[in-house]
Design a protein around this motif. Structure first.
Motif, mmCIF file in Angstrom:
data_model
loop_
_atom_site.group_PDB
_atom_site.id
_atom_site.type_symbol
_atom_site.label_atom_id
_atom_site.label_comp_id
_atom_site.label_asym_id
_atom_site.label_seq_id
_atom_site.Cartn_x
_atom_site.Cartn_y
_atom_site.Cartn_z
ATOM 1 N N SER A 1 7.754 60.620 51.616
ATOM 2 C CA SER A 1 8.564 61.347 52.593
ATOM 3 C C SER A 1 9.392 60.358 53.407
ATOM 4 O O SER A 1 8.947 59.250 53.666
ATOM 5 C CB SER A 1 7.656 62.159 53.523
ATOM 6 N N GLU B 1 14.014 68.971 50.441
ATOM 7 C CA GLU B 1 15.026 68.208 51.160
ATOM 8 C C GLU B 1 15.768 69.101 52.133
ATOM 9 O O GLU B 1 15.825 70.318 51.946
ATOM 10 C CB GLU B 1 16.028 67.603 50.175
ATOM 11 N N LYS C 1 19.449 63.315 57.029
ATOM 12 C CA LYS C 1 19.007 63.879 55.748
ATOM 13 C C LYS C 1 17.542 63.501 55.582
ATOM 14 O O LYS C 1 17.185 62.332 55.740
ATOM 15 C CB LYS C 1 19.812 63.289 54.588
ATOM 16 N N TRP C 2 16.698 64.475 55.273
ATOM 17 C CA TRP C 2 15.274 64.197 55.140
ATOM 18 C C TRP C 2 14.740 64.727 53.811
ATOM 19 O O TRP C 2 15.332 65.610 53.193
ATOM 20 C CB TRP C 2 14.492 64.800 56.313
ATOM 21 N N HIS C 3 13.636 64.144 53.393
ATOM 22 C CA HIS C 3 12.900 64.638 52.231
ATOM 23 C C HIS C 3 11.416 64.555 52.567
ATOM 24 O O HIS C 3 10.979 63.640 53.267
ATOM 25 C CB HIS C 3 13.242 63.868 50.955
ATOM 26 N N ARG D 1 8.900 67.857 46.070
ATOM 27 C CA ARG D 1 9.805 67.281 47.071
ATOM 28 C C ARG D 1 10.755 68.364 47.554
ATOM 29 O O ARG D 1 11.390 69.054 46.755
ATOM 30 C CB ARG D 1 10.574 66.129 46.434
#
Length: 125
Positions: A57, A117, A105-107, A115
Protein backbone atom coordinates in the motif's frame (compact mmCIF):
# COMPACT_ATOMS: atom_id res chain seq x y z
CA UNK A 1 -30.42 -36.87 -5.64
CA UNK A 2 -26.61 -36.85 -5.83
CA UNK A 3 -26.75 -35.52 -9.40
CA UNK A 4 -28.98 -32.65 -8.27
CA UNK A 5 -26.50 -31.74 -5.52
CA UNK A 6 -23.71 -31.61 -8.09
CA UNK A 7 -25.75 -29.16 -10.15
CA UNK A 8 -26.76 -26.97 -7.21
CA UNK A 9 -23.26 -26.61 -5.65
CA UNK A 10 -21.80 -24.50 -8.52
CA UNK A 11 -24.91 -22.29 -8.46
CA UNK A 12 -24.51 -21.63 -4.74
CA UNK A 13 -20.81 -20.86 -5.23
CA UNK A 14 -21.58 -18.42 -8.07
CA UNK A 15 -24.14 -16.60 -5.94
CA UNK A 16 -21.61 -16.25 -3.11
CA UNK A 17 -18.87 -14.71 -5.29
CA UNK A 18 -20.42 -11.23 -5.64
CA UNK A 19 -20.38 -10.91 -1.85
CA UNK A 20 -16.70 -11.78 -1.76
CA UNK A 21 -15.88 -9.26 -4.48
CA UNK A 22 -17.34 -6.46 -2.35
CA UNK A 23 -14.94 -7.23 0.52
CA UNK A 24 -12.22 -4.86 -0.72
CA UNK A 25 -11.05 -2.04 1.55
CA UNK A 26 -12.73 1.32 1.04
CA UNK A 27 -11.39 4.76 1.84
CA UNK A 28 -13.35 5.91 4.91
CA UNK A 29 -11.69 9.28 5.59
CA UNK A 30 -8.64 11.35 4.74
CA UNK A 31 -6.74 14.31 6.08
CA UNK A 32 -6.69 16.61 4.30
CA UNK A 33 -10.08 15.70 2.89
CA UNK A 34 -10.87 15.69 -0.81
CA UNK A 35 -11.23 19.25 -2.19
CA UNK A 36 -10.20 20.78 1.16
CA UNK A 37 -8.04 23.88 1.55
CA UNK A 38 -5.51 23.43 4.34
CA UNK A 39 -2.50 25.20 5.84
CA UNK A 40 0.88 23.63 5.00
CA UNK A 41 0.52 19.99 6.10
CA UNK A 42 3.51 17.80 6.98
CA UNK A 43 1.48 14.60 7.15
CA UNK A 44 -1.39 13.13 5.11
CA UNK A 45 -3.52 10.28 6.49
CA UNK A 46 -5.90 7.92 4.76
CA UNK A 47 -8.15 5.64 6.81
CA UNK A 48 -9.61 2.52 5.22
CA UNK A 49 -12.37 0.10 6.16
CA UNK A 50 -9.92 -2.79 6.65
CA UNK A 51 -6.37 -3.34 7.89
CA UNK A 52 -3.80 -2.83 5.13
CA UNK A 53 -0.82 -4.85 3.95
CA UNK A 54 1.91 -2.25 4.48
CA UNK A 55 4.47 -3.14 1.80
CA UNK A 56 1.73 -3.29 -0.86
CA UNK A 57 0.00 0.00 0.00
CA UNK A 58 1.21 3.53 -0.67
CA UNK A 59 0.69 6.92 -2.28
CA UNK A 60 2.06 9.36 -4.84
CA UNK A 61 1.78 13.12 -4.53
CA UNK A 62 1.85 15.61 -7.42
CA UNK A 63 1.72 19.41 -7.29
CA UNK A 64 -0.67 20.36 -10.10
CA UNK A 65 -0.80 24.13 -9.69
CA UNK A 66 1.15 26.93 -8.07
CA UNK A 67 -0.06 30.43 -7.15
CA UNK A 68 0.90 32.95 -9.82
CA UNK A 69 1.89 30.32 -12.40
CA UNK A 70 -1.00 29.58 -14.75
CA UNK A 71 0.94 27.13 -16.92
CA UNK A 72 2.60 25.16 -14.12
CA UNK A 73 3.46 21.63 -15.29
CA UNK A 74 2.55 18.83 -12.83
CA UNK A 75 5.48 18.27 -10.48
CA UNK A 76 5.89 14.99 -8.53
CA UNK A 77 6.69 15.49 -4.86
CA UNK A 78 9.59 13.31 -3.70
CA UNK A 79 11.27 12.50 -0.40
CA UNK A 80 8.23 11.47 1.65
CA UNK A 81 7.61 8.14 3.35
CA UNK A 82 4.54 5.90 3.31
CA UNK A 83 3.72 3.84 6.38
CA UNK A 84 0.76 1.78 7.50
CA UNK A 85 -0.58 0.86 10.91
CA UNK A 86 -3.77 -1.17 10.92
CA UNK A 87 -6.21 0.53 8.56
CA UNK A 88 -4.33 3.86 8.36
CA UNK A 89 -1.92 4.82 5.59
CA UNK A 90 0.27 7.79 6.56
CA UNK A 91 2.31 9.93 4.17
CA UNK A 92 5.00 11.79 6.14
CA UNK A 93 6.59 14.73 4.33
CA UNK A 94 10.12 15.96 5.05
CA UNK A 95 8.82 19.56 5.22
CA UNK A 96 5.50 21.37 4.98
CA UNK A 97 3.95 21.52 1.52
CA UNK A 98 4.12 24.95 -0.11
CA UNK A 99 0.98 26.74 -1.30
CA UNK A 100 -0.54 25.17 -4.38
CA UNK A 101 -2.89 22.52 -5.73
CA UNK A 102 -2.14 18.84 -5.20
CA UNK A 103 -3.28 15.45 -6.45
CA UNK A 104 -2.86 12.50 -4.09
CA UNK A 105 -2.97 9.09 -5.82
CA UNK A 106 -3.19 6.11 -3.48
CA UNK A 107 -3.26 2.34 -3.69
CA UNK A 108 -4.23 -0.05 -0.93
CA UNK A 109 -4.14 -3.81 -0.42
CA UNK A 110 -5.91 -5.59 2.42
CA UNK A 111 -5.99 -9.26 3.43
CA UNK A 112 -7.91 -10.23 0.27
CA UNK A 113 -4.77 -9.24 -1.73
CA UNK A 114 -6.78 -7.17 -4.25
CA UNK A 115 -5.26 -3.78 -5.03
CA UNK A 116 -7.63 -0.84 -5.11
CA UNK A 117 -6.70 2.65 -6.24
CA UNK A 118 -8.05 6.13 -5.96
CA UNK A 119 -7.13 9.77 -6.03
CA UNK A 120 -8.31 13.14 -4.85
CA UNK A 121 -7.30 16.79 -4.98
CA UNK A 122 -6.67 19.28 -2.21
CA UNK A 123 -5.23 22.79 -1.91
CA UNK A 124 -2.56 24.19 0.38
CA UNK A 125 -3.07 27.90 1.08
Amino acid sequence: MRCRALLVAPLIAALALPGLANAHPKLVSSSPAADAAVAKPTRLTLTFSENLVGPLSGAELVMTGMPGMASHAPMPIKGFTNSTKGSVLTVTLPRALPAGNYLLKWHAVAADQHRIEGQYKFTVR
